[in-house]
Design a protein around this motif. Structure first.
Motif, PDB file in Angstrom:
ATOM      1  N   ASN A   1       0.867  -1.376   0.031  1.00  0.00           N
ATOM      2  CA  ASN A   1      -0.086   0.033  -0.019  1.00  0.00           C
ATOM      3  C   ASN A   1       0.715   1.196  -0.266  1.00  0.00           C
ATOM      4  OD1 ASN A   1      -2.351  -1.415  -0.070  1.00  0.00           O
ATOM      5  ND2 ASN A   1      -2.566  -1.530   2.320  1.00  0.00           N
ATOM      6  N   VAL A   2       1.904   1.008   0.310  1.00  0.00           N
ATOM      7  CA  VAL A   2       2.853   2.244   0.304  1.00  0.00           C
ATOM      8  C   VAL A   2       3.231   2.930  -1.179  1.00  0.00           C
ATOM      9  CG1 VAL A   2       5.449   3.277   0.810  1.00  0.00           C
ATOM     10  CG2 VAL A   2       4.417   1.398   2.105  1.00  0.00           C
ATOM     11  N   ARG A   3       2.674   3.938  -1.531  1.00  0.00           N
ATOM     12  CA  ARG A   3       2.908   4.721  -2.629  1.00  0.00           C
ATOM     13  C   ARG A   3       4.053   5.667  -2.628  1.00  0.00           C
ATOM     14  NH1 ARG A   3       0.820   1.327  -3.758  1.00  0.00           N
ATOM     15  NH2 ARG A   3      -1.644   0.778  -4.183  1.00  0.00           N
ATOM     16  N   SER A   4       4.829   5.930  -1.720  1.00  0.00           N
ATOM     17  CA  SER A   4       5.952   6.619  -1.895  1.00  0.00           C
ATOM     18  C   SER A   4       7.168   5.899  -2.495  1.00  0.00           C
ATOM     19  CB  SER A   4       6.352   7.460  -0.691  1.00  0.00           C
ATOM     20  OG  SER A   4       5.304   7.943  -0.034  1.00  0.00           O
ATOM     21  N   PRO A   5       7.974   6.288  -3.184  1.00  0.00           N
ATOM     22  CA  PRO A   5       9.261   5.642  -3.417  1.00  0.00           C
ATOM     23  C   PRO A   5       9.932   5.247  -2.427  1.00  0.00           C
ATOM     24  CG  PRO A   5       9.146   7.655  -4.821  1.00  0.00           C
ATOM     25  CD  PRO A   5       7.900   7.816  -3.599  1.00  0.00           C
ATOM     26  N   VAL A   6      10.608   4.130  -2.399  1.00  0.00           N
ATOM     27  CA  VAL A   6      11.270   3.547  -1.052  1.00  0.00           C
ATOM     28  C   VAL A   6      12.746   3.309  -1.361  1.00  0.00           C
ATOM     29  CG1 VAL A   6      11.419   1.543   0.726  1.00  0.00           C
ATOM     30  CG2 VAL A   6       9.507   2.388  -0.228  1.00  0.00           C
ATOM     31  N   VAL A   7      13.557   3.901  -0.743  1.00  0.00           N
ATOM     32  CA  VAL A   7      14.983   3.779  -1.006  1.00  0.00           C
ATOM     33  C   VAL A   7      15.666   2.936   0.160  1.00  0.00           C
ATOM     34  CG1 VAL A   7      17.352   4.944  -1.466  1.00  0.00           C
ATOM     35  CG2 VAL A   7      15.289   6.015  -2.227  1.00  0.00           C
ATOM     36  N   VAL A   8      15.998   1.565  -0.209  1.00  0.00           N
ATOM     37  CA  VAL A   8      16.841   0.790   0.898  1.00  0.00           C
ATOM     38  C   VAL A   8      18.194   0.892   0.788  1.00  0.00           C
ATOM     39  CG1 VAL A   8      16.929  -1.371   1.605  1.00  0.00           C
ATOM     40  CG2 VAL A   8      14.708  -0.613   0.464  1.00  0.00           C
ATOM     41  N   PHE A   9      18.783   1.363   1.754  1.00  0.00           N
ATOM     42  CA  PHE A   9      20.343   1.433   1.986  1.00  0.00           C
ATOM     43  C   PHE A   9      20.847   0.426   2.928  1.00  0.00           C
ATOM     44  CE2 PHE A   9      24.025   4.343   3.137  1.00  0.00           C
ATOM     45  CZ  PHE A   9      24.870   3.826   2.197  1.00  0.00           C
TER      46      PHE A   9
END
Length: 816
Positions: free
Chosen positions: A326-334
């Motif tokens: 449901n997350v609509r924001s871009p997700v950056v995984v570091f």
């Protein structure tokens, strides 16, 4: 009175000690005694610092001034969190119209502030970029009855407050979640996606069963303790509170060489220069906090042991499912390969758990970007100055680009400008590039997934529920009956980690002589030379001790892994907990469920009906995405040109409209590329010839941003030129002749400029024949003055035109 004793002449010492052994031994002995005194004095200062820190009402280690904007204790469901606004330091200006940044620190045993600990930190990087910054911290003790759901709801309320404070900003806040805070903000974003901008999760574990054999031994902890019943026991012994020092102790056990030797020896060996850095870090590392028993039990049962977050099995108390899709924001995984607390499989495993393939990611309109560092440790991901100056600085500078990336899975790499041939095209010292990836490639290169491991962890989860039920039935009543609040506080104070700080402080009478001795040593310090034989031997012995501890750690970890795999791989045990029937793990796979497949089909049907809808803006965006989609990588330069072209074509459009346009056209191309391209002339229908030609110029301008096109991308661009030429054929003949006449005049002007530029370059060669070629500045000026080269016409209307001028709608992109 304290004058140093006279030193014998060097000639006399050489006569008495011709080989220098005695002098080397004396110098080393004197230096070792002095270092010991200074080391113990630093330990005393550490103890004083610890006591001063924990006695504060709101302790944190922020390196910036801040003021409280919203107190979580005043919410309908009180929590011990608070929202603070970071006050820019002197000389730093903040643009109130820029996107706000919100940094959330982990509450995993330590206190808050590590995200803004240094000038070169996540907060420092965002402040220098001109963004308003906020920090979500917490107090040492939880509110009575506080739960994880309460904390998640509080974070949502804080973000709503940030949005209210910046009505002039058209961008939603970027949220940075470090470690444990990462999965909390992902839960919040899945429940209330509309308040979140791009999300950066640094070193945050979301898929707890994932891992690579031979690495990440922490994932076996739940199985080696028989499940979560020991967490409940620790909370009962704390009278309903869980001591964060227990979590810190677990972290320290992961690397005994650093905990028991390297960290302390580094200080002892370099006590003259290392003391300040050591004390600054220990101020955070020793700031232990307390968690509520219900909070930690929820975390262990549902995340560490149950792995329910990454499989969409969590449901809130009011019936809402926590589904990360449901997350609509871009997700950056570091994440980092050197992180033994949150290795890359645990940081990225949720992608494989939730999605069957990249089409699922695209259908869910999610943009997932991951960056895997080669070597930094867990704390280095969000503490290291070098990481902040490089990776975090690039994430911050490119956040608008990340926000409009088409849905999909991307790997990003940071390259230095010095390593690139096109360095003159870059605006900063580094370039962030994005490469489309597949889930299959992610599993092969990063996740290293084994199906039989899932079965073992599922066995642990079932056994944990059984043991927890037995503990609550037979043991818990007795523990709660004998533990009082005073007894719980005494046990926390007597924890070995806390005692290590308290015993070496001014409150210990035996430490009274230390500051006097240390001051005496500093006044007449005699550091030994680095090439001293005994100093060299000291370093060699230290290395051997460190290697010995590392060897012991490796043997321990291998034994734990072997025991875990053997015990929980037994068919009898698996059958006893209900997993021995059909040989498969009954684990939810959200990406393959019928409801999700029906959702994808409905989404595809909606897009098929919109292939021919739109106008010139849709045609331009579709064309750019098609050409760039054939390139192996993309970067920020294309985005900046694309956004600038969008502003020229439609100045009144907002960034949200721009993002929607990018995503929709990407979906349409992904669904049916041939139909989407074939509809471009129809989208241009009714436009003037000049408008169509200007749109093609905008496309060329965008494509030229990152230098020369590849052969594959050039062929795609020629296809777009042909489609725009087809649209020009449908324009009114009189208007087309006027447009071609204007074009003829423009090309003639360009030709004259090219002749002038060629003459200037030839003059330079004649003036300096010995140089062999003009200097870089002359070449650049000549290149800018040169007119564009045009290609032969590709459309029928151009070939039949009475003018011998070749249409500019068919030229290749300029080479930069």
């Amino acid at each position: 009175m304290n004058a140093p004793l006279p030193t014998p002449p060097t000639e006399a010492l050489s006569f008495l000690d011709p080989f220098g052994f005695g002098r080397a031994a004396f110098d080393y002995w004197r230096d070792a005694v002095e270092r010991s005194v200074l080391y113990m004095d630093v330990m005393r200062e550490r103890g004083n610092q610890y006591l001063e820190h924990i006695e504060k009402t709101k302790p944190n280690v922020l390196g910036f001034d801040a003021e409280v904007v919203m107190d979580g204790r005043e919410l309908p469901r009180p929590v011990n969190y608070e929202l603070m606004q970071i006050l820019p330091p002197t000389g730093v200006e903040v643009d109130l119209q820029a996107r706000p940044f919100v940094v959330i620190d982990p509450r995993a045993g330590h206190g808050p502030g590590i995200g803004g600990f240094k000038p070169d930190s996540e907060i420092g990087v965002a402040l220098r970029a001109g963004h308003p910054c906020y920090f979500i911290g917490f107090l040492p003790y939880p509110e009575p009855g506080q739960t994880v759901e309460d904390v998640v709801e509080a974070e949502i309320a804080f973000l709503r407050r940030v949005v209210e404070l910046h009505p002039e900003s058209c961008e939603k806040p970027m949220v940075v979640g470090n470690c444990q805070a990462g999965w909390q903000i992902m839960m919040a974003a899945s429940l209330e996606p509309e308040v979140f901008g791009p999300i950066l999760i640094a070193g945050a574990p979301l898929s707890y069963w994932a891992g690579e054999r031979g690495k990440a031994p922490m994932r076996y902890t739940g199985g080696m303790t028989g499940g979560s019943w020991m967490t409940t026991l620790a909370s009962d012994l704390g009278d309903g509170l869980f001591d964060g020092a227990l979590l810190v102790q677990n972290f320290e056990r992961l690397n005994p060489a650093n905990t028991w030797w390297d960290k302390q020896y580094r200080l002892y060996a370099n006590v003259d220069t290392e003391a300040e850095r050591y004390l600054n870090f220990e101020r955070w590392w020793g700031g232990h906090v307390v968690l509520g028993g219900e909070e930690i039990q929820y975390i262990v049962d549902n995340l560490f042991v149950g792995n329910r977050l990454s499989t969409a099995q969590l449901v809130t108390s009011d019936g809402r499912r926590i589904d990360l899709r449901n997350v609509r924001s871009p997700v950056v995984v570091f994440c980092s390969q050197g992180d033994d607390i949150t290795p890359p499989p645990q940081a990225l495993g949720w992608v494989r758990d939730l999605y069957g393939d990249t089409d699922d990611i695209i259908a869910s309109e999610q943009t997932i970007v991951y960056c895997v560092h080669d070597s930094t440790g867990h704390l280095g991901i969000f503490v290291s100055s070098s990481v902040s100056r490089k990776e975090h600085a690039e994430f911050t500078a490119n956040i608008d680009y990340i926000d409009v990336l088409p849905p999909g899975l991307y790997e990003t790499t940071v390259t230095s400008a010095k390593e690139r041939d096109d360095a003159e095209l870059l605006e900063r010292d580094y370039l962030l590039e994005f490469k489309a990836r597949s889930i299959e490639g992610l599993s092969r290169d990063v996740l290293h997934h084994r199906e039989d491991d899932d079965r073992r962890f599922a066995t642990v989860a079932r056994l944990s529920e059984i043991n927890l039920g037995l503990y609550r039935l037979f043991v818990q009543p007795w523990i709660r009956a004998v533990i009082t609040p005073e007894a719980a506080r005494l046990m926390r104070r007597l924890h070995p980690i806390r005692l290590g700080y308290k015993l070496l402080s001014d409150r210990n009478p035996l430490s009274v002589p230390l500051p006097v001795l240390a001051e005496w040593v500093r006044e007449d310090r005699h550091p030994v030379a680095e090439d001293n034989l005994l100093r060299t031997m000291e370093r060699a012995v230290s290395e051997q001790i460190s290697r010995g501890l590392d060897t012991w750690r490796d043997i321990r970890d291998q034994s734990i892994e072997h025991t875990f795999l053997t015990v929980y791989g037994q068919p009898l045990l698996q059958a006893m907990v209900g997993l021995g029937g059909d040989g498969h793990v009954h684990r939810r796979q959200p990406g393959s469920e019928p409801e999700h497949r029906r959702f994808i089909e409905r989404r595809q049907d909606e897009l098929r009906q919109r292939v021919a809808e739109g106008g010139i803006h849709e045609a331009v965006m579709r064309s750019v995405i098609y050409v760039l989609g054939g390139a192996p990588t993309t970067d920020e330069r294309n985005f900046k040109r694309l956004r600038a072209s969008r502003a020229e074509l439609e100045p009144a459009s907002s960034l949200s409209d721009f993002k929607h346009l990018v995503r929709e056209q990407f979906f349409i191309l992904k669904l049916d590329r041939e139909a989407a391209l074939g509809a471009i002339p129809q989208l241009l229908m009714g436009e003037r010839a000049e408008t169509i030609r200007a749109s093609l110029e905008h496309i060329e301008h965008v494509l030229a941003a990152s230098g020369e096109l590849s052969e594959h991308a050039r062929k795609r661009y020629e296809h777009i030129q042909a489609l725009f030429g087809e649209a020009l054929e449908r324009v009114d003949p009189a208007e087309r002749r006027r447009a071609l006449a204007d074009l003829h005049e423009e090309v003639a002007i360009g030709a004259r400029a090219e002749v002038a530029a060629r003459s200037e370059v030839e003059g330079l060669f004649q003036a300096e024949p010995e140089a062999g070629q003009p200097d870089r500045a002359s070449r650049s000026a000549g290149a800018k003055a040169s007119a564009r080269k045009v290609r032969k016409p590709t459309s029928k209307s151009q070939a039949d035109s009475p003018s011998d001028t070749k249409s500019e709608t068919t030229r290749k992109p300029r080479k930069r």
